[in-house]
Design a protein around this motif. Sequence first.
Motif, PDB file in Angstrom:
ATOM      1  N   ARG A  93      60.920   4.682 -42.637  1.00 58.23           N
ATOM      2  CA  ARG A  93      60.364   2.896 -42.303  1.00 58.23           C
ATOM      3  C   ARG A  93      60.052   2.588 -42.934  1.00 58.23           C
ATOM      4  NH1 ARG A  93      54.476   2.284 -42.976  1.00 58.23           N
ATOM      5  NH2 ARG A  93      54.496   3.362 -45.055  1.00 58.23           N
ATOM      6  N   GLY A  94      60.109   2.423 -44.484  1.00 62.17           N
ATOM      7  CA  GLY A  94      60.375   1.538 -45.444  1.00 62.17           C
ATOM      8  C   GLY A  94      61.641   0.481 -45.202  1.00 62.17           C
ATOM      9  N   VAL A  95      62.649   1.967 -44.830  1.00 61.88           N
ATOM     10  CA  VAL A  95      64.170   1.165 -45.440  1.00 61.88           C
ATOM     11  C   VAL A  95      64.359   0.143 -44.534  1.00 61.88           C
ATOM     12  CG1 VAL A  95      66.032   1.590 -44.781  1.00 61.88           C
ATOM     13  CG2 VAL A  95      65.480   2.995 -46.935  1.00 61.88           C
ATOM     14  N   ALA A  96      63.283   0.158 -42.364  1.00 62.09           N
ATOM     15  CA  ALA A  96      63.733  -0.254 -41.614  1.00 62.09           C
ATOM     16  C   ALA A  96      63.007  -1.168 -41.893  1.00 62.09           C
ATOM     17  CB  ALA A  96      63.453   1.139 -40.637  1.00 62.09           C
ATOM     18  N   PHE A  97      62.189  -1.450 -43.127  1.00 58.09           N
ATOM     19  CA  PHE A  97      61.508  -2.736 -42.906  1.00 58.09           C
ATOM     20  C   PHE A  97      62.416  -4.658 -43.971  1.00 58.09           C
ATOM     21  CE2 PHE A  97      57.095  -4.039 -42.128  1.00 58.09           C
ATOM     22  CZ  PHE A  97      56.741  -2.771 -42.109  1.00 58.09           C
ATOM     23  N   GLU A  98      63.248  -3.793 -44.290  1.00 57.88           N
ATOM     24  CA  GLU A  98      64.544  -4.641 -45.210  1.00 57.88           C
ATOM     25  C   GLU A  98      65.431  -5.077 -44.156  1.00 57.88           C
ATOM     26  OE1 GLU A  98      65.523  -6.599 -47.588  1.00 57.88           O
ATOM     27  OE2 GLU A  98      63.226  -6.339 -48.615  1.00 57.88           O
ATOM     28  N   PHE A  99      66.358  -3.804 -43.384  1.00 61.34           N
ATOM     29  CA  PHE A  99      67.719  -3.784 -42.826  1.00 61.34           C
ATOM     30  C   PHE A  99      67.352  -4.495 -41.645  1.00 61.34           C
ATOM     31  CE2 PHE A  99      69.399  -1.954 -46.279  1.00 61.34           C
ATOM     32  CZ  PHE A  99      70.325  -0.644 -46.146  1.00 61.34           C
ATOM     33  N   ARG A 100      65.976  -4.193 -40.981  1.00 59.01           N
ATOM     34  CA  ARG A 100      66.104  -4.530 -39.782  1.00 59.01           C
ATOM     35  C   ARG A 100      66.136  -5.843 -39.364  1.00 59.01           C
ATOM     36  NH1 ARG A 100      62.945  -5.899 -34.830  1.00 59.01           N
ATOM     37  NH2 ARG A 100      62.761  -7.003 -36.521  1.00 59.01           N
ATOM     38  N   ASN A 101      66.815  -7.126 -40.463  1.00 56.57           N
ATOM     39  CA  ASN A 101      66.556  -8.499 -40.847  1.00 56.57           C
ATOM     40  C   ASN A 101      67.944  -8.399 -41.155  1.00 56.57           C
ATOM     41  OD1 ASN A 101      65.268 -10.877 -39.938  1.00 56.57           O
ATOM     42  ND2 ASN A 101      65.344 -11.069 -42.341  1.00 56.57           N
TER      43      ASN A 101
END
Lengths: 328, 253
Positions: A93-101
């Motif tokens: 979940r944490g990584v998804a914050f950054e990588f999503r963009n």
Amino acid sequence: MVMFWVTLLAVSILIYLLLDGFDLWIGMLFSVASDESRKRAMMSAVAPIWDGNETWLVVSGVILWGAFPVVYSILMSAFYLPVLLMLAGLILRGVAFEFRNKAERMRWIWNASFAGGSLVAAFVQGLMVGGLVEGLPLSDGRYVGGEFGWFSPFAVLCGIGLCVGYALLGACWLVRKCDHEVRDQAYRLIPYLSAALLVLLIVVLVYALAKNLGVMARWLDRPYLFVFPVAGAFAAIMLAASVHRRQDARPFPMVALIFIAAFGTLAISFWPYMIPFSITIEQAAAPHSSLAFMFWGAGLFVFPLMLLYTVINLTVFRGKIAAPGDHY
Amino acid sequence: MLRMGLYLAAVLVPAQIYFGHLNGDYVHQYQPAKFAAIEGRWHDEQPASEVLLALPDEATESNRYSISIPVLGSLIGSMSLNSKEFGLTDFPPQDRPPVLIPFFGFRIMVGCGLAMLALAWVGTYLSRGGRLERNRLVLWLTFLSFPLPFIATLTGWFTAEVGRQPWTVYGVLRTADAMTPFLTTRAATISLIVFCAIYSFIFAFGIFYIYRLLRAGPVGRLVLPPSAAIPTRPLSVVHATSVADALQIPTRE
């Protein structure tokens, strides 16, 4: 000194539940939100604060490890696989914050990580609470249940219950932070979620009575514990009123109160046991020298600092989010 | 941006190397078995030589194909020209750490550190004269050097942790005694696999995204962070569309 650390532990866990609860749910809600602008709005609602919220989980774990090592060893042994799953969910979940963009073609991977990771983490947390309440097979201060000793229908029920509870927290947070369709959708969800939570709580209660769990005897012994559910019921009524009147700022504090009431109901009914019903707080505590050592560093400086930055964080970002642009 | 990074590295890498040396002094004093394993020193020597490269052989308790510099070992270990340095044979076999990993881990870490130092100093020197932007070799090396800090940090940790075996608390608690009785091989294997899988997944994508950022190169617009940058999100400094412009990729937004 032992009381100091018990209080700190309880406060850390409570703050973690309230703060991470809503950002975990927003992750779960992600899969339901249909279009990109809604997803961005939801991300914006939590992006500045989720990092700080996670730190309360870390500090709870650290206090447990340093101040109550017996409990830490039992919990980690008993819940080895669930904790592993929870960590996996939180990492993704944490990584998804950054990588999503950053992703374009691959964005669906990060959306799935965000939603799936949040769901797994929330479910596992409830699972652990349920397993703990039901009782863990202990012998001579050590866990002897094997890798799946904690698994039971009651634990699964608590897992689902916590997901629904977090959902309610998240919906109220969205109501507070967002505008237009996202907020209205959240408003529509709140009554269903509250009803579901109520039903689950009743099922849990009936189950506990039916299985004659040790905790029920506690309650009948100590009628003053009923103040917590009563406070919770009062908060629920206020919640219904504020949703009815569309007061954006009110629902979240009310749900927070419900959570605190539930936490009080659970935690304080176990007093003085930390692991019901085998290990008391005194037995679980580390030697006084360790507690004192931790006090001068973590207790006096780090903990107030954490409270300070959490308050600053929530105050600075207290208003509604700006219209979602291409960043968050 | 590039210049700022190089200048910072030119100052910080020597500082880091100095602190690494201080750390080495600490290990020399308090964890002599680890120090001996790092140095690849099997027998006591006075004055001690410094093994640059070798293949430690635990069966024969010696180093094969060894390239070493005399007296340097004593200098590095105790800052004197003829101090006695301890060897691994001073410790009973059950108290010795495995030698291969600390030995090579240490050398890889120092190698990465020296490479970063050389790049930082050469890059700084060139950029003072304004010649950096035209020197393709140095620019390419700087670009390719981005894994070096990760490798250095990881090998440093391997050296520290493996070198301390068989102790968890040196001299007090053995790792075998510290193990939790509940943990089965199966549970430990599952958790190891899950962690490895997740980290591989995340690092693969992370490296890919960092590579995309780096490929855009030092562009003038990047000197000032765009208004879209948010302090809590380090990757937001480079906005997605400016990267896309630089690479001339149509964005699907």
